[in-house]
Design an enzyme around this catalytic site. Structure first.
Site, PDB file in Angstrom:
ATOM      1  CB  CYS A  39       0.993  32.698 -67.225  1.00 12.02           C
ATOM      2  SG  CYS A  39       0.619  31.517 -68.195  1.00 12.02           S
ATOM      3  CB  CYS A  42      -1.240  33.802 -69.932  1.00 19.05           C
ATOM      4  SG  CYS A  42      -1.399  32.026 -68.891  1.00 19.05           S
TER       5      CYS A  42
END
Length: 301
Positions: A39, A42
């Site tokens: 991600c 993230c």
């Protein structure tokens, strides 16, 4: 969390979550970050959260990271559907969804609000509780006009809690009251932007601005005002000198008179100066509360 029909690995994951997240959240604010290695957002958010938690460590803020691929059972319990998902937990319960906040400033604002509302137990809170009586004493001394003793107490407290803006603001106000204008200005000049936004620092800065009011001979202005009660420039100059000589009541009367006659004079200069007086006095100050009522009566009746 229900553990029926779970594998041993899933039960262990829940037990670990209980130990490392739920139990610490009984006294601390736990920032729970759901993420994954693949991600990209993230990875952008992660360093921001790391820095914030480091900055707030002494205030009882912790960080727990949950890899949604490795800890699927935890992610499922929180019904995580997209990542990054970030929650704030206290006493085992989510108290805020922080997912929408991505910048350091945004996250700090909401965390500050939570810390102000919840009984978090951190080193900073413990220290604040210990120092509160001394800060109260220093404020009382300053209110009684004993600027020298107030400065001494505030300085002693600052030695124990150097970054506390309430203490720094109080120390600056004590310096101003004692006539140490340059020292107070030098103290405030050392602060960063975040500290400068604190109400206690804003109060001290307002006091500095008021202390810089010119103390000059205003006999000519007094004569002008006697001849023309609508000479707002003369009345304002007199109010400035009254501020410089500590005649707070007289200055307030003069500024309110200007506002009553022409509230928009000189782009609202009298109103701005009056509000600065209130800020310097402090919002809990009895004198300030009485003056705010006088201003409200002029503006809203």
């Amino acid at each position: 969390m229900a553990t029926l029909s779970m594998t041993e690995a899933e039960r262990e994951a829940i037990a670990k979550f209980q130990r490392e997240v739920v139990e610490p959240s009984m006294t601390s604010l736990v920032i729970l970050d759901f993420w994954a290695e693949w991600c990209a957002p993230c990875k952008q958010l992660g360093p921001v959260l790391d820095k914030i938690v480091t900055d707030y460590a002494d205030k009882g803020v912790l960080l727990a990271k949950i890899d949604v691929d490795a800890d699927k059972v935890i992610a499922a319990q929180f019904r995580v559907q997209s990542i990054p998902t970030v929650y704030a937990l206290f006493q085992g319960q989510p108290v805020a969804d922080l997912t929408q906040y991505r910048t350091e400033a945004q996250l700090k604002r909401v965390i500050d609000k939570l810390l102000g509302q919840l009984p978090i137990q951190g080193r900073a809170q413990d220290l604040a509780a210990q120092l509160e009586p001394s800060i109260k004493l220093a404020d009382e001394l300053l209110g009684e006009g004993d600027a020298a003793r107030a400065e001494t107490v505030f300085a002693q407290v600052r030695d124990l809690d150097p970054a506390n803006p309430a203490v720094i603001g109080g120390l600056a106000r004590a310096m101003i009251a004692g006539g140490k204008i340059d020292e107070a200005r030098a103290l405030i000049d050392t602060l960063d932007e975040e500290q400068l936004r604190h109400a206690a620092i804003a109060r001290a800065r307002a006091g500095l601005d008021l202390a810089a009011a010119p103390d000059i001979d205003v006999s000519a202005e007094q004569a002008r005002l006697a001849a023309n009660p609508d000479d707002h420039e003369a009345r304002f100059a007199i109010a400035q000198t009254q501020l410089a000589t500590g005649e707070r009541d007289a200055a307030a009367d003069a500024l309110l008179e200007i506002i009553a006659r022409d509230r928009d004079w000189n782009d609202g200069a009298a109103r701005a100066r009056f509000l600065q007086m209130l800020e310097a006095a402090g919002y809990q100050d009895p004198w300030g509360r009485a003056q705010r009522r006088r201003l409200s009566a002029l503006l809203f009746t």
